[in-house]
Design an enzyme around this catalytic site. Structure first.
Site, PDB file in Angstrom:
ATOM      1  N   LYS A  20       1.990  -3.711   6.876  1.00 37.56           N
ATOM      2  CA  LYS A  20       2.396  -3.763   5.458  1.00 37.56           C
ATOM      3  C   LYS A  20       3.906  -3.549   5.338  1.00 37.56           C
ATOM      4  CE  LYS A  20      -1.554  -4.536   3.568  1.00 37.56           C
ATOM      5  NZ  LYS A  20      -1.833  -5.764   2.856  1.00 37.56           N
ATOM      6  N   SER A  74       0.843  -1.199   0.000  1.00 38.50           N
ATOM      7  CA  SER A  74       0.000   0.000   0.000  1.00 38.50           C
ATOM      8  C   SER A  74       0.874   1.242   0.000  1.00 38.50           C
ATOM      9  CB  SER A  74      -0.866  -0.019   1.257  1.00 38.50           C
ATOM     10  OG  SER A  74      -1.450   1.226   1.482  1.00 38.50           O
ATOM     11  N   TYR A 127      -1.919  -0.973  11.012  1.00 39.42           N
ATOM     12  CA  TYR A 127      -2.175  -1.478   9.659  1.00 39.42           C
ATOM     13  C   TYR A 127      -0.982  -1.179   8.754  1.00 39.42           C
ATOM     14  CZ  TYR A 127      -3.677  -1.531   4.827  1.00 39.42           C
ATOM     15  OH  TYR A 127      -3.720  -1.751   3.472  1.00 39.42           O
TER      16      TYR A 127
HETATM   17  P1  NAD Z   1     -11.008  -6.860   1.240  1.00 39.33           P
HETATM   18  O1  NAD Z   1     -11.225  -6.829   2.707  1.00 39.33           O
HETATM   19  O2  NAD Z   1     -12.175  -6.648   0.360  1.00 39.33           O
HETATM   20  O3  NAD Z   1     -10.308  -8.224   0.817  1.00 39.33           O
HETATM   21  C1  NAD Z   1      -9.443  -8.936   1.674  1.00 39.33           C
HETATM   22  C2  NAD Z   1      -9.916 -10.384   1.683  1.00 39.33           C
HETATM   23  O4  NAD Z   1      -9.050 -11.139   2.512  1.00 39.33           O
HETATM   24  C3  NAD Z   1     -11.327 -10.539   2.238  1.00 39.33           C
HETATM   25  O5  NAD Z   1     -12.087 -11.323   1.343  1.00 39.33           O
HETATM   26  C4  NAD Z   1     -11.126 -11.252   3.573  1.00 39.33           C
HETATM   27  O6  NAD Z   1     -12.212 -12.090   3.903  1.00 39.33           O
HETATM   28  C5  NAD Z   1      -9.842 -12.013   3.326  1.00 39.33           C
HETATM   29  N1  NAD Z   1      -9.039 -12.310   4.521  1.00 39.33           N
HETATM   30  C6  NAD Z   1      -8.669 -11.461   5.512  1.00 39.33           C
HETATM   31  N2  NAD Z   1      -7.934 -12.106   6.418  1.00 39.33           N
HETATM   32  C7  NAD Z   1      -7.822 -13.387   5.997  1.00 39.33           C
HETATM   33  C8  NAD Z   1      -7.173 -14.549   6.507  1.00 39.33           C
HETATM   34  N3  NAD Z   1      -6.500 -14.514   7.673  1.00 39.33           N
HETATM   35  N4  NAD Z   1      -7.255 -15.695   5.803  1.00 39.33           N
HETATM   36  C9  NAD Z   1      -7.946 -15.761   4.639  1.00 39.33           C
HETATM   37  N5  NAD Z   1      -8.583 -14.692   4.113  1.00 39.33           N
HETATM   38  C10 NAD Z   1      -8.525 -13.526   4.783  1.00 39.33           C
HETATM   39  O7  NAD Z   1      -9.863  -5.787   0.917  1.00 39.33           O
HETATM   40  P2  NAD Z   1      -9.316  -5.269  -0.489  1.00 39.33           P
HETATM   41  O8  NAD Z   1      -9.666  -3.842  -0.590  1.00 39.33           O
HETATM   42  O9  NAD Z   1      -9.698  -6.196  -1.558  1.00 39.33           O
HETATM   43  O10 NAD Z   1      -7.754  -5.354  -0.205  1.00 39.33           O
HETATM   44  C11 NAD Z   1      -6.956  -6.449  -0.608  1.00 39.33           C
HETATM   45  C12 NAD Z   1      -5.548  -6.226  -0.119  1.00 39.33           C
HETATM   46  O11 NAD Z   1      -5.066  -4.989  -0.636  1.00 39.33           O
HETATM   47  C13 NAD Z   1      -5.416  -6.120   1.390  1.00 39.33           C
HETATM   48  O12 NAD Z   1      -4.232  -6.775   1.799  1.00 39.33           O
HETATM   49  C14 NAD Z   1      -5.308  -4.635   1.645  1.00 39.33           C
HETATM   50  O13 NAD Z   1      -4.580  -4.339   2.812  1.00 39.33           O
HETATM   51  C15 NAD Z   1      -4.558  -4.173   0.401  1.00 39.33           C
HETATM   52  N6  NAD Z   1      -4.792  -2.766   0.071  1.00 39.33           N
HETATM   53  C16 NAD Z   1      -6.075  -2.313  -0.062  1.00 39.33           C
HETATM   54  C17 NAD Z   1      -6.303  -0.956  -0.335  1.00 39.33           C
HETATM   55  C18 NAD Z   1      -7.692  -0.422  -0.443  1.00 39.33           C
HETATM   56  O14 NAD Z   1      -7.885   0.789  -0.258  1.00 39.33           O
HETATM   57  N7  NAD Z   1      -8.707  -1.225  -0.751  1.00 39.33           N
HETATM   58  C19 NAD Z   1      -5.213  -0.080  -0.480  1.00 39.33           C
HETATM   59  C20 NAD Z   1      -3.925  -0.594  -0.367  1.00 39.33           C
HETATM   60  C21 NAD Z   1      -3.725  -1.945  -0.091  1.00 39.33           C
HETATM   61  N1  UFG Z   2     -12.412  11.563   3.296  1.00 40.87           N
HETATM   62  C1  UFG Z   2     -13.422  12.452   3.631  1.00 40.87           C
HETATM   63  N2  UFG Z   2     -14.571  11.945   4.158  1.00 40.87           N
HETATM   64  C2  UFG Z   2     -14.774  10.608   4.347  1.00 40.87           C
HETATM   65  C3  UFG Z   2     -13.739   9.700   3.982  1.00 40.87           C
HETATM   66  C4  UFG Z   2     -12.567  10.226   3.472  1.00 40.87           C
HETATM   67  O1  UFG Z   2     -13.266  13.659   3.487  1.00 40.87           O
HETATM   68  O2  UFG Z   2     -15.845  10.221   4.838  1.00 40.87           O
HETATM   69  C5  UFG Z   2     -11.170  12.086   2.702  1.00 40.87           C
HETATM   70  C6  UFG Z   2      -9.922  11.792   3.516  1.00 40.87           C
HETATM   71  O3  UFG Z   2      -9.734  12.801   4.484  1.00 40.87           O
HETATM   72  C7  UFG Z   2      -8.860  11.768   2.419  1.00 40.87           C
HETATM   73  C8  UFG Z   2      -9.599  11.238   1.203  1.00 40.87           C
HETATM   74  O4  UFG Z   2     -10.973  11.447   1.457  1.00 40.87           O
HETATM   75  O5  UFG Z   2      -8.432  13.090   2.134  1.00 40.87           O
HETATM   76  C9  UFG Z   2      -9.361   9.753   0.965  1.00 40.87           C
HETATM   77  O6  UFG Z   2      -9.668   9.029   2.152  1.00 40.87           O
HETATM   78  P1  UFG Z   2      -9.784   7.433   2.167  1.00 40.87           P
HETATM   79  O7  UFG Z   2     -10.145   7.054   3.560  1.00 40.87           O
HETATM   80  O8  UFG Z   2     -10.668   6.986   1.080  1.00 40.87           O
HETATM   81  O9  UFG Z   2      -8.328   6.957   1.787  1.00 40.87           O
HETATM   82  P2  UFG Z   2      -6.938   7.241   2.511  1.00 40.87           P
HETATM   83  O10 UFG Z   2      -6.053   7.865   1.487  1.00 40.87           O
HETATM   84  O11 UFG Z   2      -7.086   7.954   3.778  1.00 40.87           O
HETATM   85  O12 UFG Z   2      -6.523   5.774   2.894  1.00 40.87           O
HETATM   86  C10 UFG Z   2      -6.245   4.823   1.881  1.00 40.87           C
HETATM   87  C11 UFG Z   2      -6.521   3.417   2.398  1.00 40.87           C
HETATM   88  C12 UFG Z   2      -5.603   3.087   3.519  1.00 40.87           C
HETATM   89  C13 UFG Z   2      -4.190   3.321   3.120  1.00 40.87           C
HETATM   90  C14 UFG Z   2      -4.023   4.727   2.599  1.00 40.87           C
HETATM   91  C15 UFG Z   2      -2.646   4.991   2.070  1.00 40.87           C
HETATM   92  O13 UFG Z   2      -7.848   3.308   2.838  1.00 40.87           O
HETATM   93  O14 UFG Z   2      -5.742   1.722   3.833  1.00 40.87           O
HETATM   94  O15 UFG Z   2      -4.921   4.933   1.516  1.00 40.87           O
HETATM   95  O16 UFG Z   2      -2.398   4.149   1.010  1.00 40.87           O
HETATM   96  F1  UFG Z   2      -3.399   3.160   4.215  1.00 40.87           F
END
Ligand code: NAD
Ligand code: UFG
Length: 339
Positions: free
Chosen positions: A154, A126, A150
């Site tokens: 990572k 991330s 979190y």
């Molecule tokens: P998500 O929660 O939709 O998907 C994660 C999946 O992993 C879920 O289906 C959950 O049930 C499964 N899971 C969690 N723990 C588990 C375990 N111990 N064993 C087996 N399955 C398990 O999230 P996502 O948005 O699809 O994210 C996928 C990956 O990308 C995550 O590792 C997340 O940290 C990373 N990531 C997500 C974002 C974002 O904003 N969505 C940003 C950066 C990184």
């Molecule tokens: N925001 C609002 N109102 C809301 C939600 C978000 O104003 O209800 C704003 C936040 O302040 C930020 C922007 O929208 O300026 C994006 O916020 P998100 O929560 O959608 O995303 P972030 O960038 O804060 O976080 C995301 C992932 C995290 C990850 C981070 C850095 O959710 O898991 O990017 O990669 F750690």
């Protein structure tokens, strides 16, 4: 014996879109997911969209015996490791749970992979590992730091995987650093299905638009940005899924470990996103300005050229695609997969 790509967390938001992309590209797919944050319905819909089946196995990545059973039964050529918990706020309340699930889970997965001599791994990292970067666009060489469990999980996993490759140079690992994934498959059949009140901006906007929530709180309008609201690099989840396909192809012909940003290189503010959503979809998104959210940074966007050079990948979707596809999914599935 045919070979499979194993997707841990394959039923989740990014995993399901990647499963679809890989099935369409001709790969055989196994999803290994404990459904702690997803439902099996997403995978059923992936199969319908692809016109092909995948194997869905219910299991936890911390369960070495369960993983061993999968690797014993099927020939796995590579693993795409999505499984993890991702809520920043929750991670500060439940740090042990986050470290156990994300870090211990990854160590267990790698141990099993090593035992079966499967050494190709794509890891969901991330942009959070950059902390509050001093310079934008953010390059992969930017210093890493974390401000919550979190993000720390990572970062720790990245360090563990780097040590692993130092010790055993025959691994091929891609650390994909996602910026802000949004959007949904254009069918409107699969998408992001958050539990409870969404933490992230896009799902919150779409729940306001559909009438599930009264208004959006814009967290701060006094940041040093063009309109005072936070700026992020929003990336369409279909582009992101395609990045995983390219990363797998890259790992076929390279050893070692590479960290690669997956972003567009363009930053949009919170108000840009609100305005695009309401203009493109012709729907109102009421909002109020609220205090800054603790831990938020002002600006974050990627330098994405390494992905182009190494993987031949760049984003193709526009901001209009992101907001249109998010809305189509939300409108057709107001209660997510429970609709
Ligand atoms: P998500 O929660 O939709 O998907 C994660 C999946 O992993 C879920 O289906 C959950 O049930 C499964 N899971 C969690 N723990 C588990 C375990 N111990 N064993 C087996 N399955 C398990 O999230 P996502 O948005 O699809 O994210 C996928 C990956 O990308 C995550 O590792 C997340 O940290 C990373 N990531 C997500 C974002 C974002 O904003 N969505 C940003 C950066 C990184
Ligand atoms: N925001 C609002 N109102 C809301 C939600 C978000 O104003 O209800 C704003 C936040 O302040 C930020 C922007 O929208 O300026 C994006 O916020 P998100 O929560 O959608 O995303 P972030 O960038 O804060 O976080 C995301 C992932 C995290 C990850 C981070 C850095 O959710 O898991 O990017 O990669 F750690």
């Amino acid at each position: 014996m045919s070979s499979y790509i194993l997707l841990t967390g394959g039923a989740g938001y990014i995993g399901s879109h990647t499963a679809l992309c890989l099935l369409r590209a001709g790969y055989n797919v196994i999803s290994f997911d404990n459904f702690s944050n997803s439902s099996a319905e997403s995978l059923k819909r992936v199969e319908q969209l692809a016109g092909r089946t995948l194997l869905s196995i219910t299991g936890d990545i911390r369960d070495q015996a369960a993983l061993t059973a999968v690797f014993s039964q099927y020939k796995i050529s590579a693993v795409v490791h999505f499984a993890g918990l991702k809520a920043v706020g929750e991670s500060t309340e439940l740090p042990l749970h986050y470290y156990d699930n994300n870090v211990s889970g990854t160590v267990t997965l790698c141990r099993v992979m090593r035992h079966f001599n499967v050494k190709k791994l794509v890891f969901s990292s991330s942009a959070t590992v950059y902390g509050d970067a001093k310079e934008v666009p953010i390059k992969e060489t930017s210093p890493r730091s974390a401000t919550n469990p979190y993000g720390q999980s990572k970062l720790m996993i990245e360090l563990i995987l780097e040590d692993l490759v130092k010790a055993e140079p025959d691994w091929s690992i891609a650390l994909l650093r996602y910026f802000n994934p949004v959007g949904a498959d254009e069918s409107g059949q699969i998408g992001e299905d958050p539990n409870g009140i969404p933490n992230n901006l896009m799902p919150f906007i779409s729940q306001v638009a559909v009438g599930k929530r009264q208004q959006l709180s814009v967290f701060g309008n006094d940041y040093p940005t063009k309109d005072g609201t936070g700026v992020r690099d929003y990336i369409h989840v279909v582009d992101l899924a395609n990045g995983h396909l390219k990363a797998l192809q890259y790992l076929e012909q390279s050893k070692g470990i590479e960290a690669i940003n997956l972003g567009t290189g363009v930053g949009y503010s919170v108000l840009d996103m609100v305005n695009a959503f309401s203009e493109v979809n012709q729907v109102a998104v009421p909002y109020q300005i609220a205090p800054r959210r603790p831990g938020d940074i002002a600006v974050c966007y990627a330098e994405p050229t390494k992905a182009l050079t190494l993987l031949g990948w760049k984003t193709e979707k526009t901001l209009d695609d992101m907001v249109r596809d998010t809305w189509r999914w939300q409108k057709h599935n107001p209660n997510g997969y429970r609709s």
